[in-house]
Design an enzyme around this catalytic site. Structure first.
Site, PDB file in Angstrom:
ATOM      1  N   ARG A 141       0.810  -1.210   0.000  1.00 52.06           N
ATOM      2  CA  ARG A 141       0.000   0.000   0.000  1.00 52.06           C
ATOM      3  C   ARG A 141       0.848   1.267   0.000  1.00 52.06           C
ATOM      4  O   ARG A 141       0.554   2.224  -0.734  1.00 52.06           O
ATOM      5  CB  ARG A 141      -0.966  -0.010   1.194  1.00 52.06           C
ATOM      6  CG  ARG A 141      -1.849   1.240   1.335  1.00 52.06           C
ATOM      7  CD  ARG A 141      -2.442   1.732   0.024  1.00 52.06           C
ATOM      8  NE  ARG A 141      -3.078   0.683  -0.771  1.00 52.06           N
ATOM      9  CZ  ARG A 141      -3.331   0.788  -2.069  1.00 52.06           C
ATOM     10  NH1 ARG A 141      -2.964   1.871  -2.739  1.00 52.06           N
ATOM     11  NH2 ARG A 141      -3.910  -0.183  -2.715  1.00 52.06           N
ATOM     12  N   ASP A 199      -2.896  37.183 -14.484  1.00 52.81           N
ATOM     13  CA  ASP A 199      -3.768  36.412 -13.601  1.00 52.81           C
ATOM     14  C   ASP A 199      -5.237  36.549 -13.977  1.00 52.81           C
ATOM     15  O   ASP A 199      -5.783  37.652 -14.030  1.00 52.81           O
ATOM     16  CB  ASP A 199      -3.564  36.883 -12.151  1.00 52.81           C
ATOM     17  CG  ASP A 199      -4.322  36.027 -11.165  1.00 52.81           C
ATOM     18  OD1 ASP A 199      -4.341  34.790 -11.339  1.00 52.81           O
ATOM     19  OD2 ASP A 199      -4.903  36.586 -10.215  1.00 52.81           O
TER      20      ASP A 199
END
Length: 284
Positions: A104, A221
């Site tokens: 895992r 932006d």
């Protein structure tokens, strides 16, 4: 895994992830169901198409749990490889208990990093031929930045700064605190004359101010496509331009075709789905 990664940092991180899983104890289910001397072969297999990243990280997990010289590991592909569902990525032979204990943790890292690489490759493909470069951001999971930025490179993207000290990025709050774009740039340039400085703006007017102040890189932006085109036209090659904010794969090519040099994509690291990879156990 390339030479830009701090190998000791990577090992320390992997040891911490192993400790998180074992928590000072043992894998009780595996210990109860598997004989101590049982040996198996495990194949790490892609369950979906994608780009692989983190095979050596997964290998390190296995070796730290099983013992460096107690396992035989063979890689069928290398990081950065495009693979199809069903492809065997890595084969490991060793004690079954150790393989199952490592499963895992190894997959958590491998699936996540491969997911980042896979998503990055899709962005790179979306803008292919435009000249624009896909870059990541600092929007990474805490303590995983080195690995996630490595995965971005595996996917064909480019890294932005790694840490706050690598380069200056004057954002809107810095502009407010300093009293304007020009003043913020002046203060940063005065304090760090040799450092790369990027200025974030949200209007074409501020982009021009940043360029005229001396900025060589300007982040545009959340600008609409038409405004990006206007900014590219008015900057006229005097600075490199980076589009950022609200970008999606659906509009990536259209953004790139405005003439910007970079697309900064936080989603590469903060929103990448894992690439489905499994560890299939076989009797040795």
């Amino acid at each position: 895994m390339d030479d830009t990664l701090d190998k000791q940092w990577v090992e320390d991180l992997v040891r911490a992830t192993i400790e998180e899983d074992l928590a000072g104890g043992v894998d009780v289910t595996t210990t109860a169901t598997v004989e101590a001397d049982q040996v198996s072969v495990a194949e790490f297999v892609a369950r979906a198409d994608g780009v692989v990243a983190g095979l050596e990280i997964a290998e390190l997990v296995v070796r730290l749990i099983a013992g460096k010289d107690e396992v035989e590991i063979e890689h069928s592909v290398v990081d950065g490889a495009q693979v199809k569902a069903g492809a065997v990525l890595m084969t490991v032979r060793g004690k079954t208990r150790q393989l199952l204990t490592a499963e895992r943790t190894a997959l958590n890292l491998l699936c996540h990093l491969s997911g980042v690489a896979t998503l990055t490759s899709r962005w790179v493909e979306a803008v292919a031929g435009t000249g624009a470069i896909i870059r990541d951001t600092r929007k990474t999971m805490p303590l995983l930045r080195q690995l996630e930025k490595y995965a971005v490179r595996c996917g064909g993207g480019q890294n932005h700064r790694m840490a706050l000290s690598d380069a200056a990025l004057i954002k809107d709050n810095h502009v407010i605190a300093a009293g304007g774009v020009a003043e913020a740039f002046r203060l940063v340039r005065k304090a760090y004359p040799d450092l790369s400085v990027e200025v974030e703006v949200d209007t074409v007017e501020d982009a021009i101010i940043a360029v005229e102040s001396g900025a060589e890189l300007v982040l545009l932006d959340n600008m609409p496509i038409a405004v990006l085109r206007e900014a590219v036209e008015k900057v006229a090659g005097r600075a490199r331009l980076e589009a950022s904010g609200g970008l999606t794969l659906e509009v990536a090519r259209e953004v790139a075709e405005t003439g910007v040099d970079f697309l900064a994509v936080g989603a590469l690291t903060h929103s990448a789905p894992v690439l489905d990879i499994a560890m299939d156990l076989q009797a040795a």
